[in-house]
Design an enzyme around this catalytic site. Structure first.
Site, PDB file in Angstrom:
ATOM      1  N   SER A 104       0.792  -1.235   0.000  1.00  0.00           N
ATOM      2  CA  SER A 104       0.000   0.000   0.000  1.00  0.00           C
ATOM      3  C   SER A 104       0.819   1.276   0.000  1.00  0.00           C
ATOM      4  O   SER A 104       0.252   2.370  -0.084  1.00  0.00           O
ATOM      5  CB  SER A 104      -0.949   0.011   1.202  1.00  0.00           C
ATOM      6  OG  SER A 104      -2.018  -0.893   0.992  1.00  0.00           O
ATOM      7  N   LYS A 107       0.042   3.581  -2.732  1.00  0.00           N
ATOM      8  CA  LYS A 107      -1.046   4.558  -2.624  1.00  0.00           C
ATOM      9  C   LYS A 107      -0.524   5.997  -2.583  1.00  0.00           C
ATOM     10  O   LYS A 107      -1.289   6.938  -2.841  1.00  0.00           O
ATOM     11  CB  LYS A 107      -1.901   4.268  -1.384  1.00  0.00           C
ATOM     12  CG  LYS A 107      -2.770   3.009  -1.482  1.00  0.00           C
ATOM     13  CD  LYS A 107      -3.611   2.830  -0.228  1.00  0.00           C
ATOM     14  CE  LYS A 107      -4.643   1.715  -0.374  1.00  0.00           C
ATOM     15  NZ  LYS A 107      -4.066   0.372  -0.220  1.00  0.00           N
ATOM     16  N   SER A 162      -5.900   2.804   4.887  1.00  0.00           N
ATOM     17  CA  SER A 162      -5.365   2.170   3.683  1.00  0.00           C
ATOM     18  C   SER A 162      -6.471   1.421   2.947  1.00  0.00           C
ATOM     19  O   SER A 162      -6.257   0.322   2.410  1.00  0.00           O
ATOM     20  CB  SER A 162      -4.218   1.209   4.039  1.00  0.00           C
ATOM     21  OG  SER A 162      -3.363   1.014   2.939  1.00  0.00           O
TER      22      SER A 162
END
Length: 420
Positions: A104, A107, A162
């Site tokens: 993640s 991101k 997340s």
């Protein structure tokens, strides 16, 4: 809500102004030829040299010298990098360009790409198609079909929890997952993040999806130029919209529930204290990637970035513990250690050197790393810091051109302090 801010703030202002328009084109030779998107078991010998030849070499890269502290010996991350967030100097690195699954932390690229496209107050009613294709076992913030969320809500879900569901809704607003992946890849290329191959916007494990500690630091550095990005990545906890139900009087009422940032250096945990000066950025954890993390912290006017990927030691919160050790080293070594490379600017940056350097900058190269001019400002609200950027170039900012000295600004960077 964001963590408490200090009572006083310091603002460094660049006072000279001029105009210059030089576009940057990265030499093709700086990147390894057609690197594989399949992660290797060991760091390859032909890694990219973007940012300097030392950064393309396997193993630990640092310039030991008198007065430079020894690197912590118990850092087990497969890849890591310690850099100055403003000057871009890389103080030390370990397999910086090793292409690994990012989880993640990808991101950060998603946010840096998509966040500017929608005003934070924009409402969006979620339809089933928005949530299609989310990977099994994904982290979720709890978005429900048929409910309306603002863009602000969705970004809180992305950064704090997340939430892959929040990523998919924002991707749907951006034209769909495939379009968002193309946009992210294009932006990565613009940032000269040439180790990165995007397959899924949320960082979920996918064949061929890779990045590197170097590239993740580029994403963080670029994202931190954006006020909303800085706000979201530094928010410790927030109220998130829940279900709508009727109260005793029959009136529809939207409930809320609290979400907390899963960045443990920001929110703390039983075995990890809040790191002094922490201000973001993003964590990740998947089966293929292991634990990954990029953090930004400020101490005594110095702003550092640390990225760590997949520690071999699998203790609880190990990636945060190792990141904290690298931060500690970086703050002690900054100003004493000769850099081993640099974080390069985007291709479209103006007035910057067209060729990344692996040599020393600052006083070791006879170039001042201090802002051209500075002024302090005191206020009871404590709005953070606006640090001038250094370099021999000019940058346009809201219609004005400011003389800089090879530094990027981190205005209003939220400084974190442990709670009493």
């Amino acid at each position: 809500m964001p963590a408490p801010k200090p009572k006083a703030s310091r603002v460094l202002l660049v006072t000279s102004a001029a105009l210059l328009s030089l576009s940057l084109t990265a030499p093709a030779a700086l990147a390894a030829p057609t690197p594989s998107a399949t992660p290797s078991a060991t760091p390859p010998a032909d890694m990219s040299t973007v940012g300097g030849t030392r950064l393309g070499q396997p193993g630990t890269q640092v310039n030991p010298a008198a007065g430079v502290p020894v690197l912590p010996k118990d850092v087990t991350a497969r890849s890591w990098i310690v850099s100055d967030a403003e000057s871009g100097e890389v103080l030390a690195a370990h397999n910086a360009h090793w292409r690994l699954p990012p989880a993640s932390t990808l991101k950060m690229l998603f946010a840096d790409t998509v966040l500017p496209r929608f005003p934070r107050s924009t409402p969006h009613k979620v339809v089933p198609a928005d949530l299609a294709g989310i990977g099994a076992g994904s982290s979720m913030v709890g978005i429900k079909e048929g409910q309306t969320y603002t863009v602000h809500d969705l970004w809180l879900g992305v950064f704090l929890r997340s939430g892959n569901d929040a990523v998919h809704v924002l991707s749907a607003m951006n034209g769909g997952v495939e379009q968002t992946v193309r946009d992210m890849q294009q932006h990565a290329d613009e940032l000269q993040a040439l180790d990165t191959h995007v397959v899924s916007p949320d960082g979920y494990d996918q064949p061929g999806q890779v990045s590197s500690a170097y590239d993740l630091s580029l994403f963080a550095r670029s994202g931190l130029q954006k006020k909303d990005f800085r706000e979201y990545c530094s928010t410790v906890r927030a109220a998130f919209p829940g279900d709508t139900a009727k109260n005793a009087k029959g009136k529809a009422v939207r409930g809320t529930f609290e979400i907390q940032n899963t960045n443990r250096l920001l929110s703390g945990d039983t075995d990890v204290p809040v790191y002094q000066g922490i201000a973001g950025v993003k964590n990740g954890n998947t089966t293929n990637a292991g634990a990954t993390f990029t953090g930004v912290a400020e101490r005594n006017g110095r702003v550092l970035l640390v990225t760590a990927m997949n520690p071999e030691k699998k203790e609880h919160n190990e990636v945060y513990k190792e990141t904290a050790k690298l931060f500690d080293w970086g703050f002690q070594a900054a100003g004493k250690v000769t850099p081993v490379g640099e974080l390069v600017p985007p291709k479209g940056a103006v007035g910057t050197s067209p060729e990344p350097r692996a040599t020393a900058v600052g006083k070791d190269a006879g170039v001042s790393s201090k802002p051209v001019a500075a002024a302090s400002a005191q206020g009871s609200g404590g709005v953070g810091i606006a640090l001038a950027i250094a370099g021999g170039a000019l940058v346009l900012l809201t219609g004005a051109a400011f003389l800089v000295n090879r530094r990027w600004p981190l205005p209003d960077l939220v400084r974190r302090r442990p709670r009493p």
